[in-house]
Design an enzyme around this catalytic site. Sequence first.
Site, short mmCIF file in Angstrom:
data_model
loop_
_atom_site.label_atom_id
_atom_site.label_comp_id
_atom_site.label_asym_id
_atom_site.label_seq_id
_atom_site.Cartn_x
_atom_site.Cartn_y
_atom_site.Cartn_z
N LYS A 140 0.82 -1.22 0.00
CA LYS A 140 0.00 0.00 0.00
C LYS A 140 0.85 1.26 0.00
CE LYS A 140 -4.39 -1.65 1.49
NZ LYS A 140 -5.63 -1.46 2.22
N LYS A 150 -4.85 -9.18 -6.32
CA LYS A 150 -6.06 -9.34 -5.51
C LYS A 150 -7.18 -8.40 -5.98
CE LYS A 150 -6.49 -7.36 -1.40
NZ LYS A 150 -7.12 -7.03 -0.12
N LYS A 175 -10.93 -2.92 -3.49
CA LYS A 175 -11.76 -1.70 -3.62
C LYS A 175 -10.98 -0.58 -4.25
CE LYS A 175 -13.79 -2.23 0.96
NZ LYS A 175 -12.55 -2.52 1.70
#
Length: 344
Positions: free
Chosen positions: A115, A207, A210
């Site tokens: 991230k 993956k 969102k």
Amino acid sequence: MNTFVPRVFSGMQPTGNLHLGNYLGAMVNWIRMQETHDCIYCIVDMHAITVFQEPKDLIRSTREVTAAYLACGLDPKRSIIFNQSRVAMHAELSWVFNCVARLGWMDRMTQFKEKAGKDKERASLGLYAYPSLMAADILTYKATHVPVGEDQKQHLELARDIAAKFNNDYAERIAELGFSGGFFPQPEPMIQGPATRVMSLRDGTKKMSKSDASDLSRINLTDDADSIANKLRKAKTDPEPLPSEAAGLAGRPEADNLIGIHAALSGVGKADVLAEYGGQQFSAFKRALTDLAVAKLSPITGEMQRLVADAAYIDTVLKEGGERAQAIAAPIMDDVKDIVGFLR
Ligand code: AQP
């Protein structure tokens, strides 16, 4: 030996719409566990702000994710449903855990690396400490079972390490105050089903998420039948027909992903799906998968729309859930303060 009351805790971030990965990787197990356990299901808004969220978007997403929980079948009478920031003990315990966890443990967390990307100096301190807050979320209720997708396995292991180190660092004091066999349980990850890691429809090695820039990469629980059909039609595949056995999925991540989604939605194993569709082209399989996904998801989508329109009801669910959660967390946090040596 301390015996801990079995208790389930899990949560999702209100960073946008829930998608098929959240549903198959976590939600289907959450719904199932309501039958057998006391469950606490949280909308983790404090985790969400580890990456900046527009306040009005955060409010809207918190209500939408709550509506999704209810529409999927979580029952607010049976399970405790609330947003994390309502219960101050999550933040209080996470500070204690920040002082128990070691920097070296945090440095190994792959989700932070993914991230934060290349520019980790610009990531928030909160994003780095995310797994410590997650450990506090679970342990502020002494939860014993945590149903999550496969991507959360490493964070769960860290939560177990933090619980063990707390029990060890304060062992003398814990025994002195009369807690035998340690203060915190070792929470068990429950990673179950044929779709514990649903992959992006555009790239079978990534993956479903969102925050992926491409909406075509995921099926949202808010998507209508046409969008689902369009996304599955465009889903990346390879030129070979489907194999008849699971071994034939090796090295074919997109095929593996679509078969896993079909298996999870129809409640069977991948081998059963391959027994039916082995040898067929993707086009026919994708049509069958579309029909299945629409049949499963459209009642949820409809119910979500109904619930989202009733913000007052959603807010009542969160308020009452927060009160019930606080009633469990407060005495546990009082014990933690006594153990650590905080006067109160
Ligand atoms: N692709 C996935 N497959 C299976 N399970 C998944 N989960 C998430 N993505 C998948 C599981 O859903 C639960 C809630 O996840 P989250 O909302 O807390 O955050 P996340 O894991 O970071 O999910 P996203 O969609 O990837 O969000 P963003 O893009 O905001 O980071 C967890 O149990 C998770 O395992």
